[in-house]
Design an enzyme around this catalytic site. Structure first.
Site, PDB file in Angstrom:
ATOM      1  N   ASP A 182      -3.171  -8.724  11.278  1.00 18.23           N
ATOM      2  CA  ASP A 182      -2.942  -8.979   9.863  1.00 18.23           C
ATOM      3  C   ASP A 182      -2.017 -10.191   9.768  1.00 18.23           C
ATOM      4  O   ASP A 182      -1.378 -10.588  10.746  1.00 18.23           O
ATOM      5  CB  ASP A 182      -2.295  -7.742   9.244  1.00 18.23           C
ATOM      6  CG  ASP A 182      -1.869  -7.961   7.810  1.00 18.23           C
ATOM      7  OD1 ASP A 182      -2.666  -8.513   7.034  1.00 18.23           O
ATOM      8  OD2 ASP A 182      -0.730  -7.580   7.460  1.00 18.23           O
ATOM      9  N   ASP A 184       0.056 -11.371   6.391  1.00 16.55           N
ATOM     10  CA  ASP A 184       1.238 -11.198   5.554  1.00 16.55           C
ATOM     11  C   ASP A 184       2.097 -10.025   6.036  1.00 16.55           C
ATOM     12  O   ASP A 184       1.598  -8.905   6.246  1.00 16.55           O
ATOM     13  CB  ASP A 184       0.827 -10.960   4.104  1.00 16.55           C
ATOM     14  CG  ASP A 184       0.122 -12.166   3.501  1.00 16.55           C
ATOM     15  OD1 ASP A 184       0.767 -13.217   3.392  1.00 16.55           O
ATOM     16  OD2 ASP A 184      -1.076 -12.056   3.188  1.00 16.55           O
ATOM     17  N   GLU A 191       4.875 -12.279   1.808  1.00 17.60           N
ATOM     18  CA  GLU A 191       3.513 -12.234   1.280  1.00 17.60           C
ATOM     19  C   GLU A 191       3.185 -13.565   0.611  1.00 17.60           C
ATOM     20  O   GLU A 191       3.877 -13.993  -0.322  1.00 17.60           O
ATOM     21  CB  GLU A 191       3.373 -11.102   0.259  1.00 17.60           C
ATOM     22  CG  GLU A 191       3.696  -9.713   0.813  1.00 17.60           C
ATOM     23  CD  GLU A 191       2.547  -9.138   1.629  1.00 17.60           C
ATOM     24  OE1 GLU A 191       1.384  -9.480   1.338  1.00 17.60           O
ATOM     25  OE2 GLU A 191       2.824  -8.345   2.562  1.00 17.60           O
ATOM     26  N   ARG A 227      -3.930  -9.580  -9.126  1.00 18.11           N
ATOM     27  CA  ARG A 227      -2.878 -10.527  -8.738  1.00 18.11           C
ATOM     28  C   ARG A 227      -3.368 -11.969  -8.781  1.00 18.11           C
ATOM     29  O   ARG A 227      -2.652 -12.877  -9.221  1.00 18.11           O
ATOM     30  CB  ARG A 227      -2.356 -10.181  -7.347  1.00 18.11           C
ATOM     31  CG  ARG A 227      -1.503  -8.925  -7.309  1.00 18.11           C
ATOM     32  CD  ARG A 227      -1.112  -8.551  -5.893  1.00 18.11           C
ATOM     33  NE  ARG A 227      -2.245  -8.079  -5.112  1.00 18.11           N
ATOM     34  CZ  ARG A 227      -2.248  -7.927  -3.799  1.00 18.11           C
ATOM     35  NH1 ARG A 227      -1.162  -8.236  -3.104  1.00 18.11           N
ATOM     36  NH2 ARG A 227      -3.313  -7.463  -3.170  1.00 18.11           N
ATOM     37  N   GLY A 271      -6.079 -10.185   3.931  1.00 17.42           N
ATOM     38  CA  GLY A 271      -6.438 -10.029   2.532  1.00 17.42           C
ATOM     39  C   GLY A 271      -5.896 -11.175   1.710  1.00 17.42           C
ATOM     40  O   GLY A 271      -6.030 -11.182   0.485  1.00 17.42           O
ATOM     41  N   ASP A 338       0.321  -3.781   9.017  1.00 16.25           N
ATOM     42  CA  ASP A 338       1.443  -3.073   8.396  1.00 16.25           C
ATOM     43  C   ASP A 338       1.088  -2.308   7.140  1.00 16.25           C
ATOM     44  O   ASP A 338       1.879  -1.482   6.676  1.00 16.25           O
ATOM     45  CB  ASP A 338       2.558  -4.068   8.056  1.00 16.25           C
ATOM     46  CG  ASP A 338       2.193  -4.939   6.856  1.00 16.25           C
ATOM     47  OD1 ASP A 338       1.102  -5.554   6.870  1.00 16.25           O
ATOM     48  OD2 ASP A 338       2.990  -5.001   5.904  1.00 16.25           O
ATOM     49  N   ASN A 341      -4.372  -1.316   3.828  1.00 16.52           N
ATOM     50  CA  ASN A 341      -5.657  -2.001   3.989  1.00 16.52           C
ATOM     51  C   ASN A 341      -5.921  -2.392   5.441  1.00 16.52           C
ATOM     52  O   ASN A 341      -6.993  -2.919   5.758  1.00 16.52           O
ATOM     53  CB  ASN A 341      -5.741  -3.226   3.079  1.00 16.52           C
ATOM     54  CG  ASN A 341      -4.764  -4.322   3.465  1.00 16.52           C
ATOM     55  OD1 ASN A 341      -3.636  -4.037   3.868  1.00 16.52           O
ATOM     56  ND2 ASN A 341      -5.182  -5.561   3.334  1.00 16.52           N
TER      57      ASN A 341
END
Length: 404
Positions: A182, A184, A191, A227, A271, A338, A341
């Site tokens: 991942d 972020d 993020e 967002r 993501g 983390d 998702n």
């Protein structure tokens, strides 16, 4: 056992390490023409411990006296134990139990050893992987089911405030693998979408939605689209400013650099946004990258996503696709994440690692790492800090020295 004529002698030598100790001992053994059956040597704080199991000659007392005289000349202590037969093979249920602490206290080690004993397991060997900036220890355990160990030790790790990883002791640990991360709050700190939102004046609202999504309280795709709509109207030049402000997690470059030397392949699955992750992959030497694409029209972010969203299921699918491209099985993949998702991706991998993750992710992953250094993952793969620093020194990289 035939006390008059044992089959084997176990010779254990301890004392201050110096050049020539091992040579001297084996020169003495060579005069008796014995066979070496087993051998182990470690050095701890300049103290040497050498254990040698040899076949016993007919006049074993003469050999014992010669070894004792050699040890006395070296100013070392020696114990000689008589036995019969070869050393037995290790029992079934062999695992690597890696312990990471900052600090690692004796009470924690006592608790861990107790839980291992509760399962009927035995600690065959202990090896230090690092002493700075974390303490990492690798235990070679036999006689206990790895899944049972993992369950028991996960509870103990939480109680002791340390990290524990349990992996079956197989050849896979030494093979070429694919690591999928991942981005972020894993590969980088913070993020990206919140950094973009700060430029749009919507950071608190975006941060609130992000946290809900990472805890699994709302659907990821829904949260992402909500967002991204708050970013509408931003000039695309903001992406350059945000990229310049990104802070890579401590140890990330070391981890990638070290494992690339061993033939590992890397992928990032996010993501977040390809406008950021593609550049990050190039910068860090990562082989594959997949993320969402922000729609940009006439140099302006529209607040929409181009194509399908890379969501929880999409991350797992990307892992499988990249594994096929590299030519490894899913068992040879490692996933690091983390958030909620990341769960499908962590479950799809041979080893799923929750890195400074939410509780729901830590409970679902194979293991959790809660120190802030991404290169602590290397200790789970059997690579010590000394090996990392030696390889970096050879390549011209300077690493900080640990405190004395």
């Amino acid at each position: 056992m035939n006390a008059a004529h044992p089959d084997t002698l176990l010779i254990t030598l301890t004392g201050k390490d110096r050049p020539g100790v091992t040579s001297s001992v084996f020169s003495t053994l060579a005069l008796a023409g014995v066979e070496v059956i087993d051998l182990e040597q470690i050095i701890l704080r300049r103290r040497l411990i050498l254990g040698v199991l040899v076949s016993a000659p007919r006049d074993w007392k003469k050999l014992a006296a010669a070894v004792e005289a050699s040890a006395e000349a070296l100013e070392m202590s020696v114990e000689i134990e008589r036995g019969t037969g070869d050393n037995r093979s290790r029992r079934e249920g062999r695992s690597h139990v890696t312990i990471i602490g900052t600090p690692l206290r004796a009470a924690a080690m006592a608790a861990i050893a107790g839980r291992i004993a509760d399962t009927g397991g035995n600690i065959d060997r202990i090896e230090r992987m690092a002493r700075y900036p974390v303490t990492a220890i690798d235990l070679f355990v036999s006689g206990a089911d790895p899944e049972t160990l993992r369950t028991l030790l996960a509870v103990e790790a939480a109680q002791q405030g340390i990290d524990i990883a349990v992996q079956p002791a197989t050849m896979l640990r030494r093979g070429m693998r694919l690591i999928v991360m991942d981005v972020d709050s894993t590969l980088i700190q913070g993020e990206v979408i919140e950094m973009l939102a700060a430029h749009a004046g919507h950071e608190p609202e975006v941060a609130r939605i992000t946290e809900q999504a990472m805890r699994g309280e709302i659907d990821f795709e829904e949260s992402l689209r909500r967002r991204v709509r708050l970013l509408a109207g931003l000039d695309e030049s903001v992406l350059d400013q945000v990229y310049a402000d990104i802070v890579v997690s401590p140890g990330a470059r070391t981890m990638v650099r070290t494992l690339r030397r061993l033939g590992y392949r890397f992928a990032i699955v996010s993501g977040g946004f390809s406008q950021i992750t593609d550049r990050l992959a190039t910068d860090l030497g990562i082989h594959f990258a997949r993320a969402n694409e922000l729609e940009i029209v006439d140099g302006v972010i529209t607040g929409e996503i181009v194509g399908a969203v890379v969501d929880r299921a999409g991350k797992a699918e990307a892992l499988r696709e990249f594994a096929e491209k590299v030519g490894v099985t899913q068992d040879a993949t490692i996933a690091i994440g983390d958030g909620a998702n990341d769960l499908d991706m962590l479950n799809a991998a041979g080893l799923g690692i929750a890195f400074n993750a939410r509780p729901v992710v830590q409970q679902a992953a194979d293991t959790a790492v809660n120190v802030p250094y991404l290169d602590a993952i290397l200790y789970l793969l059997g690579i010590s800090r000394e090996e990392i620093e030696a390889a970096d020194a050879e390549a011209g990289f300077v690493t900080p020295s640990p405190p004395v």
